[in-house]
Write a protein that holds these residues in place. Structure first.
Motif, PDB file in Angstrom:
ATOM      1  N   VAL A  66       1.067  -1.250   0.068  1.00 22.66           N
ATOM      2  CA  VAL A  66      -0.341   0.657  -0.169  1.00 22.66           C
ATOM      3  C   VAL A  66       1.075   1.123  -0.017  1.00 22.66           C
ATOM      4  CG1 VAL A  66      -1.822   1.457   1.254  1.00 22.66           C
ATOM      5  CG2 VAL A  66      -1.806  -1.024   1.278  1.00 22.66           C
ATOM      6  N   THR A  67       1.122   2.195  -1.091  1.00 22.23           N
ATOM      7  CA  THR A  67       1.073   3.358  -1.089  1.00 22.23           C
ATOM      8  C   THR A  67       0.244   4.672  -0.507  1.00 22.23           C
ATOM      9  OG1 THR A  67       1.118   3.449  -3.251  1.00 22.23           O
ATOM     10  CG2 THR A  67       3.888   2.348  -2.676  1.00 22.23           C
ATOM     11  N   GLY A  68       1.149   5.842  -0.360  1.00 23.28           N
ATOM     12  CA  GLY A  68       0.442   6.970  -0.331  1.00 23.28           C
ATOM     13  C   GLY A  68      -0.392   6.808   0.629  1.00 23.28           C
ATOM     14  N   ILE A  69      -0.324   6.598   2.081  1.00 27.65           N
ATOM     15  CA  ILE A  69      -0.711   6.079   3.243  1.00 27.65           C
ATOM     16  C   ILE A  69      -0.935   7.652   3.648  1.00 27.65           C
ATOM     17  CG2 ILE A  69      -0.469   5.183   5.374  1.00 27.65           C
ATOM     18  CD1 ILE A  69       0.318   2.370   3.866  1.00 27.65           C
ATOM     19  N   GLN A  70      -1.089   8.748   3.916  1.00 27.64           N
ATOM     20  CA  GLN A  70      -1.633  10.005   5.067  1.00 27.64           C
ATOM     21  C   GLN A  70      -0.895   9.904   6.290  1.00 27.64           C
ATOM     22  OE1 GLN A  70      -3.538  12.487   3.486  1.00 27.64           O
ATOM     23  NE2 GLN A  70      -3.211  11.015   1.313  1.00 27.64           N
ATOM     24  N   LYS A  71      -1.230   9.108   6.713  1.00 32.68           N
ATOM     25  CA  LYS A  71      -0.451   8.029   8.680  1.00 32.68           C
ATOM     26  C   LYS A  71      -1.039   6.838   8.846  1.00 32.68           C
ATOM     27  CE  LYS A  71      -1.364   9.226  12.988  1.00 32.68           C
ATOM     28  NZ  LYS A  71      -2.587  10.382  14.318  1.00 32.68           N
ATOM     29  N   LEU A  72       0.856   7.147   9.016  1.00 33.34           N
ATOM     30  CA  LEU A  72       0.260   5.135   9.421  1.00 33.34           C
ATOM     31  C   LEU A  72      -0.275   4.659  10.707  1.00 33.34           C
ATOM     32  CD1 LEU A  72       3.678   4.276   8.720  1.00 33.34           C
ATOM     33  CD2 LEU A  72       2.033   3.337   7.388  1.00 33.34           C
ATOM     34  N   PHE A  73      -0.617   3.893  11.003  1.00 32.37           N
ATOM     35  CA  PHE A  73      -0.592   2.871  12.490  1.00 32.37           C
ATOM     36  C   PHE A  73       0.491   2.582  13.864  1.00 32.37           C
ATOM     37  CE2 PHE A  73      -4.676   1.528  10.255  1.00 32.37           C
ATOM     38  CZ  PHE A  73      -5.726   2.377  10.806  1.00 32.37           C
ATOM     39  N   PRO A  74       0.544   3.303  14.869  1.00 34.93           N
ATOM     40  CA  PRO A  74       1.166   3.566  15.944  1.00 34.93           C
ATOM     41  C   PRO A  74       1.739   1.715  15.786  1.00 34.93           C
ATOM     42  CG  PRO A  74      -1.392   4.619  16.628  1.00 34.93           C
ATOM     43  CD  PRO A  74      -1.205   3.253  15.309  1.00 34.93           C
TER      44      PRO A  74
END
Length: 164
Positions: free
Chosen positions: A111-119
């Motif tokens: 997955v690319t273009g993620i706005q914010k990763l989960f902790p």
């Protein structure tokens, strides 16, 4: 001219001898392709189209849910939030029919273009979130439905092939 005829016959025989995917295998592979299309359109309802009404799922955070409606809602929240505008690629690593009406599909995702990763999650050196997604798909009433969906992120330092 005889050479072309012999070559044509040999090519036809080779193609005919190659194993062809069964209609059920094709149907399961199509589900994976439909997931990609739906994800890349940020369409939670379409992404959930094949999810069973009583299906279970575990997300990359380890949270467990049951039912199609929560599956839709969680993906809708992803598409409107941290994964808004993201792009999914999926490569089938393994597709096994454990019974004629039950398939286990192991998918390597990117997955690319993620706005914010989960902790606790991370991207690889190319900025991709990599996961391994295991789906159990059951044929019921002529329809293939995802009854179990288990997604886990690939930790940094774990080698995985680039997406195809």
């Amino acid at each position: 001219m005889n050479y072309l005829l012999v070559l044509s016959i040999a090519l036809a025989a080779t193609i005919a001898a190659m194993p062809q995917a069964s209609p059920d295998e094709t149907a399961v592979r199509n589900i994976i392709q439909e997931e990609i299309t739906a994800w890349n359109s940020s369409d939670a309802a379409a992404y959930s189209r094949h999810f069973a009404a009583d299906g279970t799922f575990t997300n990359i955070r380890g949270e467990f849910f049951s039912g199609r409606q929560p599956f839709i809602e969680k993906h809708d929240n992803l598409f409107k939030g941290p994964f808004h505008g993201s792009t999914l690629k999926q490569d089938i690593v393994s597709l096994k029919f454990v019974r004629p009406d039950v398939a286990v599909v192991e998918v390597l995702t990117s997955v690319t273009g993620i706005q914010k990763l989960f902790p606790g999650t991370n991207t690889d050196d190319k900025g991709r979130l990599r996961t391994r997604l295991l789906q159990v798909v059951v044929k019921d009433g002529g329809e293939w439905r995802i009854t179990a969906y288990h997604n886990t992120d690939v930790k940094s330092g774990v080698p995985v092939p680039d997406p195809q």
